[in-house]
Design a protein around this motif. Structure first.
Motif, PDB file in Angstrom:
ATOM      1  N   ARG A  84       0.805  -1.230   0.000  1.00 14.06           N
ATOM      2  CA  ARG A  84       0.000   0.000   0.000  1.00 14.06           C
ATOM      3  C   ARG A  84       0.833   1.274   0.000  1.00 14.06           C
ATOM      4  N   HIS A  85       1.962   1.251   0.710  1.00 15.16           N
ATOM      5  CA  HIS A  85       2.792   2.448   0.847  1.00 15.16           C
ATOM      6  C   HIS A  85       4.192   2.154   0.307  1.00 15.16           C
ATOM      7  N   TYR A  86       4.719   3.130  -0.420  1.00 11.07           N
ATOM      8  CA  TYR A  86       6.049   2.940  -1.008  1.00 11.07           C
ATOM      9  C   TYR A  86       7.109   2.648   0.041  1.00 11.07           C
ATOM     10  N   TRP A  87       7.055   3.356   1.180  1.00 14.76           N
ATOM     11  CA  TRP A  87       8.103   3.173   2.181  1.00 14.76           C
ATOM     12  C   TRP A  87       8.115   1.753   2.731  1.00 14.76           C
ATOM     13  N   ARG A 156       5.409   9.928   2.924  1.00 15.37           N
ATOM     14  CA  ARG A 156       4.097   9.784   2.294  1.00 15.37           C
ATOM     15  C   ARG A 156       4.240   9.211   0.900  1.00 15.37           C
ATOM     16  N   GLY A 157       3.169   8.676   0.428  1.00  9.97           N
ATOM     17  CA  GLY A 157       3.117   8.158  -0.926  1.00  9.97           C
ATOM     18  C   GLY A 157       2.566   6.754  -0.947  1.00  9.97           C
ATOM     19  N   GLY A 162      -2.329   0.634  -3.326  1.00 13.22           N
ATOM     20  CA  GLY A 162      -2.763   1.241  -2.079  1.00 13.22           C
ATOM     21  C   GLY A 162      -3.760   2.356  -2.304  1.00 13.22           C
ATOM     22  N   TRP A 163      -3.548   3.158  -3.333  1.00 16.42           N
ATOM     23  CA  TRP A 163      -4.466   4.249  -3.632  1.00 16.42           C
ATOM     24  C   TRP A 163      -5.835   3.694  -4.012  1.00 16.42           C
ATOM     25  N   ARG A 164      -5.847   2.641  -4.872  1.00 12.24           N
ATOM     26  CA  ARG A 164      -7.127   2.035  -5.279  1.00 12.24           C
ATOM     27  C   ARG A 164      -7.851   1.444  -4.073  1.00 12.24           C
TER      28      ARG A 164
END
Length: 174
Positions: A84-87, A156-157, A162-164
């Motif tokens: 979900r998150h890049y990090w 963030r990102g 994750g966005w969907r």
């Protein structure tokens, strides 16, 4: 599936302790590798590689594996998710790299540890392998520091996935 709070906290403690332990153990290994490479006394050089072998097999490998697996559990069992998150994804991939490189290096570490027990090994033997241990330990330490920074700062990102997931309609809402 989200873990219950009590289990999540235990899993987080395991992850933090094994991650911090990995950092310290790799730093200690790096110190031994540098002493072994730069040392002039043959007995000192040999003893550092025996100690490095023990630290690698008994401390570093178990801690790195525990950190990797507990991080995977944390990501899959919490709202952060693995994709979900890049990090989180970057941290996972960096830790996977650490595990693979470590497991590839163990054979050389063990070889040096065993060879060091022979009184014929001098401080000029196996120079390429000894340099490799310093380079890989330093690189591993940097990667572990980067993953620690990612955990603290949580940039963030969201990934597309994750966005969907975050923006999909909730059941029961119109």
């Amino acid at each position: 599936m989200i873990m219950p709070q009590g289990i999540r906290k235990v899993a987080l403690v395991v992850h933090v302790v094994s991650s911090v332990g990995s950092l310290g153990a790799v730093a200690a290994f790096l110190a031994l590798a540098i002493i072994g490479l730069a040392g002039q006394d043959d007995r000192l050089v040999r003893s550092t590689y025996v100690a490095a072998d023990v630290i690698a097999r008994v401390v570093i490998v178990p801690l790195v594996m525990a950190s990797f697996l507990s991080g995977l559990v944390q990501s899959l069992g919490t709202t952060w998710g693995l994709f979900r998150h890049y990090w989180v994804l970057v941290k996972f991939l960096l830790n996977l790299l650490v595990v693979v490189v470590l497991l590839l290096q163990v054979k050389g570490i063990v070889y040096l540890g065993v060879a060091s027990l022979e009184s014929t090994m001098s401080n000029s033997d196996q120079l390429d392998l000894r340099r490799s241990l310093v380079i890989h330990a330093a690189g591993g330490l940097v990667v572990l520091l980067v993953t620690t920074a990612l955990s603290v700062y949580k940039p963030r990102g969201m990934t597309r996935y994750g966005w969907r997931r975050h923006h999909r309609p909730r059941p029961g809402s119109s």
